[in-house]
Design an enzyme around this catalytic site. Structure first.
Site, PDB file in Angstrom:
ATOM      1  N   GLY A  14      45.179  87.947  65.184  1.00  0.00           N
ATOM      2  CA  GLY A  14      44.564  88.700  65.556  1.00  0.00           C
ATOM      3  C   GLY A  14      45.968  89.869  66.053  1.00  0.00           C
ATOM      4  O   GLY A  14      46.121  90.646  66.579  1.00  0.00           O
ATOM      5  N   MET A  92      37.150  85.833  58.568  1.00  0.00           N
ATOM      6  CA  MET A  92      37.498  83.914  57.087  1.00  0.00           C
ATOM      7  C   MET A  92      35.952  83.856  57.295  1.00  0.00           C
ATOM      8  O   MET A  92      35.784  82.837  56.079  1.00  0.00           O
ATOM      9  CB  MET A  92      38.071  83.193  57.747  1.00  0.00           C
ATOM     10  N   HIS A 111      44.009  92.031  52.609  1.00  0.00           N
ATOM     11  CA  HIS A 111      44.347  90.584  51.787  1.00  0.00           C
ATOM     12  C   HIS A 111      45.263  90.458  51.699  1.00  0.00           C
ATOM     13  O   HIS A 111      46.203  91.218  50.964  1.00  0.00           O
ATOM     14  CB  HIS A 111      43.499  90.882  50.596  1.00  0.00           C
ATOM     15  N   VAL A 146      34.226  89.088  45.793  1.00  0.00           N
ATOM     16  CA  VAL A 146      35.143  88.668  46.716  1.00  0.00           C
ATOM     17  C   VAL A 146      37.332  89.026  46.657  1.00  0.00           C
ATOM     18  O   VAL A 146      37.570  88.856  45.770  1.00  0.00           O
ATOM     19  CB  VAL A 146      34.705  87.075  46.992  1.00  0.00           C
TER      20      VAL A 146
HETATM   21  C1  GAR Z   1      46.215  88.019  57.850  1.00  0.00           C
HETATM   22  O1  GAR Z   1      47.115  87.484  56.934  1.00  0.00           O
HETATM   23  C2  GAR Z   1      45.384  88.457  56.302  1.00  0.00           C
HETATM   24  O2  GAR Z   1      45.672  88.681  55.286  1.00  0.00           O
HETATM   25  C3  GAR Z   1      44.448  87.216  56.473  1.00  0.00           C
HETATM   26  O3  GAR Z   1      44.615  86.516  57.431  1.00  0.00           O
HETATM   27  C4  GAR Z   1      45.263  86.428  57.998  1.00  0.00           C
HETATM   28  C5  GAR Z   1      44.474  87.030  59.689  1.00  0.00           C
HETATM   29  O4  GAR Z   1      45.759  87.187  60.102  1.00  0.00           O
HETATM   30  N1  GAR Z   1      43.454  87.220  55.711  1.00  0.00           N
HETATM   31  C6  GAR Z   1      42.282  87.043  54.766  1.00  0.00           C
HETATM   32  O5  GAR Z   1      43.239  85.644  54.285  1.00  0.00           O
HETATM   33  C7  GAR Z   1      41.061  87.197  54.731  1.00  0.00           C
HETATM   34  N2  GAR Z   1      40.882  86.526  53.484  1.00  0.00           N
HETATM   35  P1  GAR Z   1      45.738  87.455  62.448  1.00  0.00           P
HETATM   36  O6  GAR Z   1      44.829  87.295  62.566  1.00  0.00           O
HETATM   37  O7  GAR Z   1      47.393  87.423  62.599  1.00  0.00           O
HETATM   38  O8  GAR Z   1      45.865  88.737  62.137  1.00  0.00           O
END
Ligand code: GAR
Length: 217
Positions: A14, A92, A111, A146
């Protein structure tokens, strides 16, 4: 003016949620986070929400048979909190057409790549393998395919010699924390229009200088 009621949906630590929380602490910010939902119990993001005094709920996908019942429960939870716009911040799970249609143009995602390059997972390792000189992140409206959909904004960072996927991910993540609050602000201010599957944004200042890598000598 009433602030837009936002629900943030997460699966993990988060840090992007935290960036949105910090932005929304300013009473002049046009969005307020009314609910955080995690599909994974006990995540760091839920603790961040609780610490900020924001209602937080878990809708565990493992408690449902199939994606659709899970997504209906997610929508119900968000709507009971009065959510008007949903931010996917490190969520995710793949979302299906019903959920996307329900939240059409009210659902944005961050993303960690410069879409349309590198949709899907392992974006940083794939960017390094492809030898790109610029990497980055994208905030976009969610569509059925996606990691596709009208782009609200992008931030670019250089790929540096000797970068590992983790080092690049950390550099991109810092950019994410600046990009997501900016994009949410523009959307919440009603300045972002979707037309022909791209966005038009009202009242932007002049664009910054190009980011060139390698740096010009
Ligand atoms: C972030 O880098 C976001 O862009 C990525 O997951 C991470 C979450 O970090 N999202 C994806 O890969 C979506 N497919 P966080 O929980 O510290 O915000």
């Amino acid at each position: 003016m009433a602030r837009l009621k936002v629900g943030v949906v997460i699966s993990g630590r988060g840090s992007n949620l935290q960036a949105l929380i910090e932005a929304a602490r300013d009473p002049a910010y046009p969005a307020e986070i009314v609910l955080v939902v995690s599909n994974v119990p006990g995540t760091g993001g839920l603790a961040r929400a609780e610490q900020a005094g924001i209602p937080a709920e878990t809708v565990d996908h493992r408690g449902f048979v199939g994606r659709q019942p899970f997504e209906e429960a997610l929508t119900g939870t968000l709507e009971r909190a009065g959510v008007e716009l949903v931010c996917l911040a490190g969520f995710m799970r793949i979302v299906t057409e019903g959920f996307i249609a329900h939240w059409h143009d009210r659902l944005i995602n961050i993303h960690p790549s410069l879409l349309p390059a590198f949709p899907g997972l392992d974006t940083h390792a794939r960017a390094l393998a492809a030898g790109v000189k610029l990497a980055g992140c994208t905030v976009h409206f969610v569509r059925a395919e996606v990691d596709h959909g009208p782009i609200v904004g992008q931030a670019a960072v250089p790929v540096l010699p000797g970068d590992t996927a983790d080092a690049l991910a950390a550099r991109v993540l810092e950019a994410e924390h600046r990009l997501f609050p900016l994009c949410l602000r523009l959307v919440a201010e009603g300045r972002v229009r979707v037309a022909h599957e791209a966005t038009e944004i009202d009242g932007l200042g002049p664009p910054g200088a190009p980011l060139i890598n390698p740096a010009p000598e």
